[in-house]
Design a protein around this motif. Structure first.
Motif, PDB file in Angstrom:
ATOM      1  N   LEU A 257     -20.394   1.562   4.312  1.00  0.00           N
ATOM      2  CA  LEU A 257     -19.093   2.111   3.961  1.00  0.00           C
ATOM      3  C   LEU A 257     -18.453   1.300   2.831  1.00  0.00           C
ATOM      4  O   LEU A 257     -18.617   0.083   2.768  1.00  0.00           O
ATOM      5  CB  LEU A 257     -18.171   2.089   5.183  1.00  0.00           C
ATOM      6  N   PRO A 258     -17.723   1.951   1.937  1.00  0.00           N
ATOM      7  CA  PRO A 258     -17.073   1.222   0.845  1.00  0.00           C
ATOM      8  C   PRO A 258     -16.098   0.179   1.389  1.00  0.00           C
ATOM      9  O   PRO A 258     -15.430   0.415   2.403  1.00  0.00           O
ATOM     10  CB  PRO A 258     -16.323   2.324   0.081  1.00  0.00           C
ATOM     11  N   PRO A 259     -16.007  -0.968   0.720  1.00  0.00           N
ATOM     12  CA  PRO A 259     -15.132  -2.030   1.215  1.00  0.00           C
ATOM     13  C   PRO A 259     -13.680  -1.611   1.432  1.00  0.00           C
ATOM     14  O   PRO A 259     -13.036  -2.046   2.387  1.00  0.00           O
ATOM     15  CB  PRO A 259     -15.239  -3.106   0.131  1.00  0.00           C
ATOM     16  N   ASP A 260     -13.144  -0.751   0.550  1.00  0.00           N
ATOM     17  CA  ASP A 260     -11.748  -0.354   0.715  1.00  0.00           C
ATOM     18  C   ASP A 260     -11.545   0.467   1.976  1.00  0.00           C
ATOM     19  O   ASP A 260     -10.494   0.389   2.625  1.00  0.00           O
ATOM     20  CB  ASP A 260     -11.248   0.402  -0.517  1.00  0.00           C
ATOM     21  N   GLN A 261     -12.574   1.229   2.371  1.00  0.00           N
ATOM     22  CA  GLN A 261     -12.483   1.999   3.603  1.00  0.00           C
ATOM     23  C   GLN A 261     -12.665   1.106   4.833  1.00  0.00           C
ATOM     24  O   GLN A 261     -12.029   1.308   5.863  1.00  0.00           O
ATOM     25  CB  GLN A 261     -13.521   3.126   3.598  1.00  0.00           C
ATOM     26  N   VAL A 262     -13.541   0.118   4.689  1.00  0.00           N
ATOM     27  CA  VAL A 262     -13.700  -0.851   5.777  1.00  0.00           C
ATOM     28  C   VAL A 262     -12.393  -1.606   5.997  1.00  0.00           C
ATOM     29  O   VAL A 262     -11.980  -1.857   7.131  1.00  0.00           O
ATOM     30  CB  VAL A 262     -14.851  -1.828   5.469  1.00  0.00           C
ATOM     31  N   ARG A 263     -11.692  -1.942   4.907  1.00  0.00           N
ATOM     32  CA  ARG A 263     -10.415  -2.638   5.031  1.00  0.00           C
ATOM     33  C   ARG A 263      -9.407  -1.817   5.822  1.00  0.00           C
ATOM     34  O   ARG A 263      -8.623  -2.362   6.623  1.00  0.00           O
ATOM     35  CB  ARG A 263      -9.865  -2.976   3.650  1.00  0.00           C
ATOM     36  N   LYS A 264      -9.416  -0.498   5.632  1.00  0.00           N
ATOM     37  CA  LYS A 264      -8.512   0.355   6.394  1.00  0.00           C
ATOM     38  C   LYS A 264      -8.785   0.257   7.888  1.00  0.00           C
ATOM     39  O   LYS A 264      -7.868   0.350   8.709  1.00  0.00           O
ATOM     40  CB  LYS A 264      -8.655   1.812   5.938  1.00  0.00           C
ATOM     41  N   LEU A 265     -10.059   0.058   8.236  1.00  0.00           N
ATOM     42  CA  LEU A 265     -10.439  -0.016   9.644  1.00  0.00           C
ATOM     43  C   LEU A 265     -10.151  -1.381  10.255  1.00  0.00           C
ATOM     44  O   LEU A 265      -9.646  -1.477  11.375  1.00  0.00           O
ATOM     45  CB  LEU A 265     -11.929   0.319   9.805  1.00  0.00           C
TER      46      LEU A 265
END
Length: 221
Positions: free
Chosen positions: A97-105
């Motif tokens: 998963l893209p890092p920015d999406q992982v950050r959301k999680l």
């Protein structure tokens, strides 16, 4: 939860990664206990073959052990697992998963590490919101089935000179070549089979620390 452990990546030290298939019949729990007893302060759980339940149960125990030892606990790939066991962070690859999406999680309080294999990927990581990058594989390695070709020490040189993110050097690093890696500026070094496959893990960790410091002005942890 307070984001902690980032400073560990700025100090000379070893980053231990699990690999039960190479651990001489020992399970990941025993190996982690030995690594922590040897003073390793960063542990990554990387396990490809086990069921989701087995991974969860092992990570629960490793979370307990690392917390008791004051060590940082990172889960490889599985963001859900990292959240379930309250790990300190997650390490992802270029195809995850893209890092920015992982950050959301995971939120702002957990670490995100990202594997990189080229200058372009390292540059992109600077704007991706990750906390640190993996740099490698520096040498040939067979620990992972899907590993890319070794990127060589020239990539490490590039990162040291041009990238301001904390990083961990990884990939085929052994006692005989770890001095080359630290001499070129790597302060944190990840090893897998060199540690987990050692008959005596604390003795191997001590030997690695000595090899890191030879001809390098390092006081290793």
């Amino acid at each position: 939860m307070i984001k902690r452990g980032l400073a560990e990546f700025l100090k000379p030290g070893l980053y231990g990664i699990t690999a039960e298939a190479h651990a001489r019949g020992r399970d990941n729990i025993r190996v982690v206990q030995d690594m922590l007893a040897a003073g390793i302060k960063i542990i990554q759980y990387r396990e490809k073959e086990k069921s989701a339940r087995e991974k969860y149960l092992q990570c629960l125990r490793i979370r307990e052990l690392t917390r008791q030892a004051g060590a940082v606990f990172i889960v490889n790939d599985h963001v859900d697992l990292a959240l379930l066991v309250d790990a300190d962070g997650v390490h992802i690859g270029q195809d995850d998963l893209p890092p920015d999406q992982v950050r959301k999680l995971v939120g702002q309080e957990r670490l995100i590490g990202l594997s990189t294999h080229s200058p372009a990927q390292a540059r992109a990581a600077r704007g991706a919101g990750v906390d640190y990058i993996g740099v490698g594989p520096l040498f040939a390695t067979r620990t992972k089935k899907d590993v890319c070709d070794p990127v060589g020490l020239s990539y490490l040189d590039y990162v040291v000179k041009n990238i301001d993110l904390p990083f961990v050097a990884i990939g085929g690093i052994k006692e005989h070549n770890i001095g080359q890696v630290t001499a070129r500026g790597a302060r944190c070094v990840a090893l897998v089979t060199e540690i987990v496959a050692a008959p005596d893990i604390p003795a191997k960790v001590a030997a690695l620390r000595q090899a890191m410091a030879i001809n390098n002005d390092l006081t290793t942890i």
